[in-house]
Design a protein around this motif. Sequence first.
Motif, PDB file in Angstrom:
ATOM      1  N   ASN A 126     -11.619 -25.315   1.232  1.00  0.00           N
ATOM      2  CA  ASN A 126     -13.072 -25.370   1.392  1.00  0.00           C
ATOM      3  C   ASN A 126     -13.582 -24.129   2.112  1.00  0.00           C
ATOM      4  OD1 ASN A 126     -15.617 -26.509   1.165  1.00  0.00           O
ATOM      5  ND2 ASN A 126     -15.440 -27.616   3.102  1.00  0.00           N
ATOM      6  N   THR A 127     -12.857 -23.720   3.138  1.00  0.00           N
ATOM      7  CA  THR A 127     -13.239 -22.526   3.905  1.00  0.00           C
ATOM      8  C   THR A 127     -13.107 -21.260   3.073  1.00  0.00           C
ATOM      9  OG1 THR A 127     -12.492 -23.598   5.947  1.00  0.00           O
ATOM     10  CG2 THR A 127     -12.750 -21.203   5.990  1.00  0.00           C
ATOM     11  N   ILE A 128     -12.009 -21.158   2.300  1.00  0.00           N
ATOM     12  CA  ILE A 128     -11.797 -19.981   1.459  1.00  0.00           C
ATOM     13  C   ILE A 128     -12.890 -19.862   0.408  1.00  0.00           C
ATOM     14  CG2 ILE A 128     -10.281 -18.930  -0.282  1.00  0.00           C
ATOM     15  CD1 ILE A 128      -7.906 -20.099   1.251  1.00  0.00           C
ATOM     16  N   ILE A 129     -13.221 -20.974  -0.234  1.00  0.00           N
ATOM     17  CA  ILE A 129     -14.256 -20.964  -1.274  1.00  0.00           C
ATOM     18  C   ILE A 129     -15.609 -20.573  -0.684  1.00  0.00           C
ATOM     19  CG2 ILE A 129     -15.543 -22.417  -2.889  1.00  0.00           C
ATOM     20  CD1 ILE A 129     -12.875 -23.984  -3.292  1.00  0.00           C
ATOM     21  N   ALA A 130     -15.910 -21.089   0.499  1.00  0.00           N
ATOM     22  CA  ALA A 130     -17.169 -20.726   1.171  1.00  0.00           C
ATOM     23  C   ALA A 130     -17.176 -19.241   1.520  1.00  0.00           C
ATOM     24  CB  ALA A 130     -17.336 -21.577   2.431  1.00  0.00           C
ATOM     25  N   LEU A 131     -16.006 -18.728   1.937  1.00  0.00           N
ATOM     26  CA  LEU A 131     -15.895 -17.313   2.303  1.00  0.00           C
ATOM     27  C   LEU A 131     -16.118 -16.420   1.091  1.00  0.00           C
ATOM     28  CD1 LEU A 131     -15.203 -15.150   4.419  1.00  0.00           C
ATOM     29  CD2 LEU A 131     -12.782 -15.495   3.845  1.00  0.00           C
ATOM     30  N   THR A 132     -15.566 -16.812  -0.048  1.00  0.00           N
ATOM     31  CA  THR A 132     -15.746 -15.992  -1.250  1.00  0.00           C
ATOM     32  C   THR A 132     -17.217 -15.889  -1.627  1.00  0.00           C
ATOM     33  OG1 THR A 132     -15.401 -17.901  -2.736  1.00  0.00           O
ATOM     34  CG2 THR A 132     -13.466 -16.577  -2.156  1.00  0.00           C
TER      35      THR A 132
ATOM     36  N   GLY B  84       0.792  -1.226   0.000  1.00  0.00           N
ATOM     37  CA  GLY B  84       0.000   0.000   0.000  1.00  0.00           C
ATOM     38  C   GLY B  84       0.820   1.271   0.000  1.00  0.00           C
ATOM     39  N   ALA B  85       2.108   1.157  -0.331  1.00  0.00           N
ATOM     40  CA  ALA B  85       2.998   2.306  -0.222  1.00  0.00           C
ATOM     41  C   ALA B  85       2.821   3.310  -1.353  1.00  0.00           C
ATOM     42  CB  ALA B  85       4.452   1.832  -0.173  1.00  0.00           C
ATOM     43  N   SER B  86       2.289   2.869  -2.468  1.00  0.00           N
ATOM     44  CA  SER B  86       2.170   3.766  -3.627  1.00  0.00           C
ATOM     45  C   SER B  86       0.710   4.005  -4.010  1.00  0.00           C
ATOM     46  CB  SER B  86       2.933   3.166  -4.814  1.00  0.00           C
ATOM     47  OG  SER B  86       4.300   3.057  -4.516  1.00  0.00           O
ATOM     48  N   GLY B  87      -0.169   3.963  -3.027  1.00  0.00           N
ATOM     49  CA  GLY B  87      -1.576   4.234  -3.280  1.00  0.00           C
ATOM     50  C   GLY B  87      -2.284   3.148  -4.049  1.00  0.00           C
ATOM     51  N   GLU B  88      -1.833   1.890  -3.885  1.00  0.00           N
ATOM     52  CA  GLU B  88      -2.421   0.786  -4.633  1.00  0.00           C
ATOM     53  C   GLU B  88      -3.917   0.655  -4.418  1.00  0.00           C
ATOM     54  OE1 GLU B  88       1.904  -0.503  -4.003  1.00  0.00           O
ATOM     55  OE2 GLU B  88       0.371   0.610  -2.928  1.00  0.00           O
ATOM     56  N   LEU B  89      -4.359   0.828  -3.181  1.00  0.00           N
ATOM     57  CA  LEU B  89      -5.780   0.646  -2.882  1.00  0.00           C
ATOM     58  C   LEU B  89      -6.641   1.684  -3.596  1.00  0.00           C
ATOM     59  CD1 LEU B  89      -5.691  -0.251   0.919  1.00  0.00           C
ATOM     60  CD2 LEU B  89      -5.608  -1.763  -1.060  1.00  0.00           C
ATOM     61  N   ASP B  90      -6.136   2.908  -3.669  1.00  0.00           N
ATOM     62  CA  ASP B  90      -6.862   3.955  -4.398  1.00  0.00           C
ATOM     63  C   ASP B  90      -6.909   3.653  -5.891  1.00  0.00           C
ATOM     64  OD1 ASP B  90      -7.319   5.380  -2.075  1.00  0.00           O
ATOM     65  OD2 ASP B  90      -5.520   6.612  -2.295  1.00  0.00           O
ATOM     66  N   ILE B  91      -5.798   3.144  -6.412  1.00  0.00           N
ATOM     67  CA  ILE B  91      -5.737   2.816  -7.839  1.00  0.00           C
ATOM     68  C   ILE B  91      -6.704   1.684  -8.166  1.00  0.00           C
ATOM     69  CG2 ILE B  91      -4.254   1.906  -9.680  1.00  0.00           C
ATOM     70  CD1 ILE B  91      -1.913   3.372  -8.265  1.00  0.00           C
ATOM     71  N   ILE B  92      -6.790   0.695  -7.273  1.00  0.00           N
ATOM     72  CA  ILE B  92      -7.726  -0.414  -7.478  1.00  0.00           C
ATOM     73  C   ILE B  92      -9.151   0.097  -7.557  1.00  0.00           C
ATOM     74  CG2 ILE B  92      -8.763  -2.430  -6.350  1.00  0.00           C
ATOM     75  CD1 ILE B  92      -5.984  -3.136  -5.363  1.00  0.00           C
ATOM     76  N   GLN B  93      -9.480   1.021  -6.685  1.00  0.00           N
ATOM     77  CA  GLN B  93     -10.817   1.594  -6.696  1.00  0.00           C
ATOM     78  C   GLN B  93     -11.084   2.330  -8.008  1.00  0.00           C
ATOM     79  OE1 GLN B  93     -11.547   4.290  -3.458  1.00  0.00           O
ATOM     80  NE2 GLN B  93     -13.748   3.970  -3.522  1.00  0.00           N
TER      81      GLN B  93
ATOM     82  N   THR C 192      -6.588  -8.468   4.136  1.00  0.00           N
ATOM     83  CA  THR C 192      -6.583  -7.930   2.784  1.00  0.00           C
ATOM     84  C   THR C 192      -8.003  -7.838   2.237  1.00  0.00           C
ATOM     85  OG1 THR C 192      -4.419  -8.919   2.370  1.00  0.00           O
ATOM     86  CG2 THR C 192      -5.680  -8.263   0.450  1.00  0.00           C
ATOM     87  N   LEU C 193      -8.770  -8.887   2.426  1.00  0.00           N
ATOM     88  CA  LEU C 193     -10.139  -8.907   1.924  1.00  0.00           C
ATOM     89  C   LEU C 193     -10.999  -7.844   2.591  1.00  0.00           C
ATOM     90  CD1 LEU C 193     -10.917 -12.730   1.694  1.00  0.00           C
ATOM     91  CD2 LEU C 193     -10.353 -11.156  -0.153  1.00  0.00           C
ATOM     92  N   LYS C 194     -10.706  -7.584   3.845  1.00  0.00           N
ATOM     93  CA  LYS C 194     -11.482  -6.587   4.591  1.00  0.00           C
ATOM     94  C   LYS C 194     -11.241  -5.176   4.058  1.00  0.00           C
ATOM     95  CE  LYS C 194      -9.794  -5.416   8.589  1.00  0.00           C
ATOM     96  NZ  LYS C 194      -9.430  -3.988   8.339  1.00  0.00           N
ATOM     97  N   ASP C 195     -10.008  -4.922   3.645  1.00  0.00           N
ATOM     98  CA  ASP C 195      -9.601  -3.545   3.358  1.00  0.00           C
ATOM     99  C   ASP C 195      -9.744  -3.120   1.907  1.00  0.00           C
ATOM    100  OD1 ASP C 195      -8.970  -3.050   5.989  1.00  0.00           O
ATOM    101  OD2 ASP C 195      -6.889  -3.701   5.772  1.00  0.00           O
ATOM    102  N   MET C 196     -10.053  -4.033   0.998  1.00  0.00           N
ATOM    103  CA  MET C 196     -10.078  -3.618  -0.401  1.00  0.00           C
ATOM    104  C   MET C 196     -11.256  -4.218  -1.154  1.00  0.00           C
ATOM    105  SD  MET C 196      -6.957  -5.893  -1.795  1.00  0.00           S
ATOM    106  CE  MET C 196      -5.982  -5.240  -0.456  1.00  0.00           C
ATOM    107  N   ASP C 197     -11.607  -3.519  -2.224  1.00  0.00           N
ATOM    108  CA  ASP C 197     -12.673  -3.984  -3.106  1.00  0.00           C
ATOM    109  C   ASP C 197     -12.045  -4.675  -4.307  1.00  0.00           C
ATOM    110  OD1 ASP C 197     -14.764  -2.923  -1.575  1.00  0.00           O
ATOM    111  OD2 ASP C 197     -14.410  -0.933  -2.404  1.00  0.00           O
ATOM    112  N   VAL C 198     -12.237  -5.977  -4.403  1.00  0.00           N
ATOM    113  CA  VAL C 198     -11.750  -6.745  -5.553  1.00  0.00           C
ATOM    114  C   VAL C 198     -12.899  -7.606  -6.063  1.00  0.00           C
ATOM    115  CG1 VAL C 198      -9.348  -6.758  -4.774  1.00  0.00           C
ATOM    116  CG2 VAL C 198     -10.881  -8.609  -4.072  1.00  0.00           C
TER     117      VAL C 198
END
Length: 249
Positions: free
Chosen positions: A195-201, A131-140, A163-169
Amino acid sequence: NDVLPALKNDYIKAYVQPKVDMHNGHIIGGEALVRWQHPKRGLIFPGDFIEVFERTGLIYRLDKFVWELAVKKLAQWQKDGLNSLYISINISTKDFYYMDVYETITSLVEKYHIIPSTLKLEITETALMTGASGELDIIQQVRQYGFQVEIDDFGSGYSSLNTLKDMDVDVIKIDMGFLRTTKPDRLKKSMSILNTIIALTKTLGLAVITEGVETKEQVAELTHMGCKVYQGYYFSKPIPIKQFEETYL
């Protein structure tokens, strides 16, 4: 010393590894990967030159070159009526330092007049964590423009859930490391985590891709868990774009 001539003389080649939707058995797109067809050394794989590009600060030149190859190909496909087929491109950590990622990618889309959603952007979990170069803003910004963003190698870092909590992907690509273990006890743990990750998505409304699948058994078990899209040697290794077109299109 060979890097700039390689870019100038088209020795850098884009390969594609297909992505398969098991729901209908169709190829829905592919990931753009890079190979270096060296005039003296022959075909060189990324593991032998990517580190050099990164160390010399030239990785952004390589990435930009491959991005344009991908966009050109999408423009051709869309001219032929293949509007739903997509290509995923990789954005490395250092790209955010050396160039305006948003401006570069949107300029390519406007130059070649492609549908933005057909160019998917793969960003590693590690790059997003800095997140040092404004990656989250660029993703948005890129998502607002119409691109879809995939977290690549999900599970390879140490802050995945944060990571999942903090960004929109849009898409989670599960790291192939989960499938590589051969010890029965560790494999059982890996499959439980998957299995847990897939259920979470599903809960978060995200799509999921499992990469690194190599066996029919892996595909069957992951499909049972709810994964529908795969990438791996079970289906195809990375192949030249022309071969991809001849085989699948």
